[in-house]
Design a protein around this motif. Structure first.
Motif, PDB file in Angstrom:
ATOM      1  N   PRO A  55       0.785  -1.226   0.000  1.00  0.00           N
ATOM      2  CA  PRO A  55       0.000   0.000   0.000  1.00  0.00           C
ATOM      3  C   PRO A  55       0.824   1.286   0.000  1.00  0.00           C
ATOM      4  O   PRO A  55       0.352   2.316  -0.477  1.00  0.00           O
ATOM      5  CB  PRO A  55      -0.836  -0.085   1.278  1.00  0.00           C
ATOM      6  CG  PRO A  55      -0.629  -1.427   1.831  1.00  0.00           C
ATOM      7  CD  PRO A  55       0.512  -2.076   1.137  1.00  0.00           C
ATOM      8  N   GLU A  56       2.052   1.250   0.500  1.00  0.00           N
ATOM      9  CA  GLU A  56       2.852   2.468   0.590  1.00  0.00           C
ATOM     10  C   GLU A  56       3.852   2.613  -0.547  1.00  0.00           C
ATOM     11  O   GLU A  56       4.000   3.694  -1.108  1.00  0.00           O
ATOM     12  CB  GLU A  56       3.580   2.509   1.926  1.00  0.00           C
ATOM     13  CG  GLU A  56       2.629   2.634   3.103  1.00  0.00           C
ATOM     14  CD  GLU A  56       3.353   2.634   4.436  1.00  0.00           C
ATOM     15  OE1 GLU A  56       4.566   2.897   4.463  1.00  0.00           O
ATOM     16  OE2 GLU A  56       2.680   2.357   5.443  1.00  0.00           O
ATOM     17  N   ASP A  57       4.560   1.526  -0.867  1.00  0.00           N
ATOM     18  CA  ASP A  57       5.670   1.609  -1.812  1.00  0.00           C
ATOM     19  C   ASP A  57       5.397   0.973  -3.168  1.00  0.00           C
ATOM     20  O   ASP A  57       6.243   1.038  -4.053  1.00  0.00           O
ATOM     21  CB  ASP A  57       6.920   0.943  -1.217  1.00  0.00           C
ATOM     22  CG  ASP A  57       7.335   1.602   0.082  1.00  0.00           C
ATOM     23  OD1 ASP A  57       7.236   2.841   0.180  1.00  0.00           O
ATOM     24  OD2 ASP A  57       7.755   0.873   1.001  1.00  0.00           O
ATOM     25  N   GLY A  58       4.260   0.349  -3.337  1.00  0.00           N
ATOM     26  CA  GLY A  58       4.008  -0.404  -4.559  1.00  0.00           C
ATOM     27  C   GLY A  58       4.790  -1.711  -4.539  1.00  0.00           C
ATOM     28  O   GLY A  58       5.567  -1.975  -3.613  1.00  0.00           O
ATOM     29  N   THR A  59       4.604  -2.520  -5.547  1.00  0.00           N
ATOM     30  CA  THR A  59       5.253  -3.828  -5.627  1.00  0.00           C
ATOM     31  C   THR A  59       5.676  -4.087  -7.060  1.00  0.00           C
ATOM     32  O   THR A  59       4.923  -3.824  -7.996  1.00  0.00           O
ATOM     33  CB  THR A  59       4.288  -4.950  -5.166  1.00  0.00           C
ATOM     34  OG1 THR A  59       3.895  -4.691  -3.812  1.00  0.00           O
ATOM     35  CG2 THR A  59       4.928  -6.313  -5.258  1.00  0.00           C
ATOM     36  N   THR A  60       6.882  -4.633  -7.216  1.00  0.00           N
ATOM     37  CA  THR A  60       7.378  -5.008  -8.535  1.00  0.00           C
ATOM     38  C   THR A  60       7.017  -6.464  -8.805  1.00  0.00           C
ATOM     39  O   THR A  60       7.315  -7.343  -7.995  1.00  0.00           O
ATOM     40  CB  THR A  60       8.903  -4.824  -8.613  1.00  0.00           C
ATOM     41  OG1 THR A  60       9.192  -3.433  -8.409  1.00  0.00           O
ATOM     42  CG2 THR A  60       9.435  -5.250  -9.970  1.00  0.00           C
ATOM     43  N   VAL A  61       6.346  -6.712  -9.938  1.00  0.00           N
ATOM     44  CA  VAL A  61       6.041  -8.085 -10.337  1.00  0.00           C
ATOM     45  C   VAL A  61       7.177  -8.595 -11.222  1.00  0.00           C
ATOM     46  O   VAL A  61       7.757  -7.839 -12.002  1.00  0.00           O
ATOM     47  CB  VAL A  61       4.679  -8.214 -11.048  1.00  0.00           C
ATOM     48  CG1 VAL A  61       3.546  -7.910 -10.090  1.00  0.00           C
ATOM     49  CG2 VAL A  61       4.584  -7.318 -12.259  1.00  0.00           C
ATOM     50  N   THR A  62       7.496  -9.891 -11.075  1.00  0.00           N
ATOM     51  CA  THR A  62       8.640 -10.457 -11.778  1.00  0.00           C
ATOM     52  C   THR A  62       8.292 -11.636 -12.662  1.00  0.00           C
ATOM     53  O   THR A  62       9.091 -12.038 -13.495  1.00  0.00           O
ATOM     54  CB  THR A  62       9.712 -10.903 -10.771  1.00  0.00           C
ATOM     55  OG1 THR A  62       9.111 -11.809  -9.835  1.00  0.00           O
ATOM     56  CG2 THR A  62      10.286  -9.707 -10.018  1.00  0.00           C
ATOM     57  N   TRP A  63       7.106 -12.209 -12.481  1.00  0.00           N
ATOM     58  CA  TRP A  63       6.708 -13.343 -13.309  1.00  0.00           C
ATOM     59  C   TRP A  63       5.189 -13.442 -13.305  1.00  0.00           C
ATOM     60  O   TRP A  63       4.515 -12.828 -12.488  1.00  0.00           O
ATOM     61  CB  TRP A  63       7.365 -14.639 -12.837  1.00  0.00           C
ATOM     62  CG  TRP A  63       6.919 -15.133 -11.482  1.00  0.00           C
ATOM     63  CD1 TRP A  63       7.302 -14.656 -10.258  1.00  0.00           C
ATOM     64  CD2 TRP A  63       6.003 -16.190 -11.214  1.00  0.00           C
ATOM     65  NE1 TRP A  63       6.694 -15.354  -9.255  1.00  0.00           N
ATOM     66  CE2 TRP A  63       5.892 -16.308  -9.813  1.00  0.00           C
ATOM     67  CE3 TRP A  63       5.275 -17.052 -12.018  1.00  0.00           C
ATOM     68  CZ2 TRP A  63       5.063 -17.250  -9.198  1.00  0.00           C
ATOM     69  CZ3 TRP A  63       4.459 -18.000 -11.411  1.00  0.00           C
ATOM     70  CH2 TRP A  63       4.374 -18.090 -10.015  1.00  0.00           C
ATOM     71  N   GLY A  64       4.673 -14.205 -14.261  1.00  0.00           N
ATOM     72  CA  GLY A  64       3.237 -14.395 -14.370  1.00  0.00           C
ATOM     73  C   GLY A  64       2.890 -15.859 -14.537  1.00  0.00           C
ATOM     74  O   GLY A  64       3.653 -16.638 -15.107  1.00  0.00           O
ATOM     75  N   ARG A  65       1.736 -16.211 -14.006  1.00  0.00           N
ATOM     76  CA  ARG A  65       1.222 -17.576 -14.171  1.00  0.00           C
ATOM     77  C   ARG A  65      -0.028 -17.506 -15.022  1.00  0.00           C
ATOM     78  O   ARG A  65      -0.979 -16.784 -14.715  1.00  0.00           O
ATOM     79  CB  ARG A  65       0.898 -18.199 -12.817  1.00  0.00           C
ATOM     80  CG  ARG A  65       0.149 -19.526 -12.976  1.00  0.00           C
ATOM     81  CD  ARG A  65       0.278 -20.418 -11.812  1.00  0.00           C
ATOM     82  NE  ARG A  65       1.636 -20.948 -11.756  1.00  0.00           N
ATOM     83  CZ  ARG A  65       2.081 -21.697 -10.763  1.00  0.00           C
ATOM     84  NH1 ARG A  65       1.294 -22.002  -9.759  1.00  0.00           N
ATOM     85  NH2 ARG A  65       3.317 -22.166 -10.771  1.00  0.00           N
ATOM     86  N   LEU A  66      -0.032 -18.258 -16.103  1.00  0.00           N
ATOM     87  CA  LEU A  66      -1.178 -18.361 -16.991  1.00  0.00           C
ATOM     88  C   LEU A  66      -2.006 -19.552 -16.533  1.00  0.00           C
ATOM     89  O   LEU A  66      -1.480 -20.669 -16.388  1.00  0.00           O
ATOM     90  CB  LEU A  66      -0.686 -18.541 -18.429  1.00  0.00           C
ATOM     91  CG  LEU A  66      -1.671 -18.460 -19.571  1.00  0.00           C
ATOM     92  CD1 LEU A  66      -2.554 -17.232 -19.501  1.00  0.00           C
ATOM     93  CD2 LEU A  66      -0.931 -18.486 -20.895  1.00  0.00           C
ATOM     94  N   VAL A  67      -3.285 -19.277 -16.250  1.00  0.00           N
ATOM     95  CA  VAL A  67      -4.214 -20.296 -15.746  1.00  0.00           C
ATOM     96  C   VAL A  67      -5.370 -20.377 -16.738  1.00  0.00           C
ATOM     97  O   VAL A  67      -5.910 -19.346 -17.145  1.00  0.00           O
ATOM     98  CB  VAL A  67      -4.736 -19.900 -14.338  1.00  0.00           C
ATOM     99  CG1 VAL A  67      -5.710 -20.919 -13.811  1.00  0.00           C
ATOM    100  CG2 VAL A  67      -3.569 -19.720 -13.382  1.00  0.00           C
ATOM    101  N   ASP A  68      -5.748 -21.594 -17.116  1.00  0.00           N
ATOM    102  CA  ASP A  68      -6.836 -21.733 -18.093  1.00  0.00           C
ATOM    103  C   ASP A  68      -8.195 -21.541 -17.427  1.00  0.00           C
ATOM    104  O   ASP A  68      -8.288 -21.340 -16.216  1.00  0.00           O
ATOM    105  CB  ASP A  68      -6.729 -23.051 -18.865  1.00  0.00           C
ATOM    106  CG  ASP A  68      -7.000 -24.291 -18.035  1.00  0.00           C
ATOM    107  OD1 ASP A  68      -7.608 -24.204 -16.933  1.00  0.00           O
ATOM    108  OD2 ASP A  68      -6.605 -25.387 -18.476  1.00  0.00           O
ATOM    109  N   GLY A  69      -9.263 -21.633 -18.213  1.00  0.00           N
ATOM    110  CA  GLY A  69     -10.622 -21.432 -17.715  1.00  0.00           C
ATOM    111  C   GLY A  69     -11.077 -22.464 -16.718  1.00  0.00           C
ATOM    112  O   GLY A  69     -12.060 -22.249 -16.006  1.00  0.00           O
ATOM    113  N   ASP A  70     -10.379 -23.583 -16.618  1.00  0.00           N
ATOM    114  CA  ASP A  70     -10.678 -24.603 -15.615  1.00  0.00           C
ATOM    115  C   ASP A  70      -9.857 -24.381 -14.345  1.00  0.00           C
ATOM    116  O   ASP A  70      -9.853 -25.212 -13.450  1.00  0.00           O
ATOM    117  CB  ASP A  70     -10.375 -26.003 -16.159  1.00  0.00           C
ATOM    118  CG  ASP A  70     -11.336 -26.416 -17.254  1.00  0.00           C
ATOM    119  OD1 ASP A  70     -12.526 -26.047 -17.184  1.00  0.00           O
ATOM    120  OD2 ASP A  70     -10.902 -27.123 -18.184  1.00  0.00           O
TER     121      ASP A  70
END
Length: 146
Positions: A91-106
């Protein structure tokens, strides 16, 4: 039968397009929800598909027509731009994202992907990787080599 290198290369290339189309079809199934990309902080799981240990910062749903297959480059290219409001950043400093997970519709694990800003080389490119609550995270490019 022994195949020449040229013959084997042609067969391998021909099989790539149907495989990419099958992958894309999995992302377009909405059962009942659309596929989505979840963005996390480090660390990336050491075993692909294991539960994330970093913090979930934002989730971006894919559109029903998730993207297209580029048959010349053997790539899945997601339809962009996509965006969602950020709710999981510091909430104060923000957050750096480093990777993503792709999840299907199931809600099944599909892939773990690298993330960068637009100038970087990530499979997923965001306007910025430093995210703040209340703002929107915008995905500007998502290209998966197949």
């Amino acid at each position: 039968m022994d195949l020449s290198t040229k013959h084997q290369t042609a067969r391998t290339a021909a099989a790539r397009i149907p495989a990419l189309n099958a992958s894309l079809a999995l992302l377009e199934v909405q059962n009942p929800d659309p596929a989505r990309i979840e963005f996390y902080t480090d660390p990336v799981p050491t075993v692909p598909g294991d539960a994330p240990t970093g913090d979930l910062v934002v989730t971006i749903p894919l559109s029903a027509t998730a993207g297209s297959v580029d048959t010349e480059l053997f790539q899945i290219q997601l339809s962009v731009p996509l965006e969602a409001q950020i709710t999981g950043a510091d909430p104060e400093d923000g957050t750096t994202v480093t990777w993503g997970r792709l999840v299907d519709g199931d809600v099944d694990w599909f892939a773990d992907l690298s993330v960068s800003d637009e100038a970087g080389s990530g499979e997923i490119k965001l306007q910025t990787t430093l995210l703040y609550n209340g703002a929107y995270c915008r995905l500007t490019s998502a290209v998966f080599q197949g």
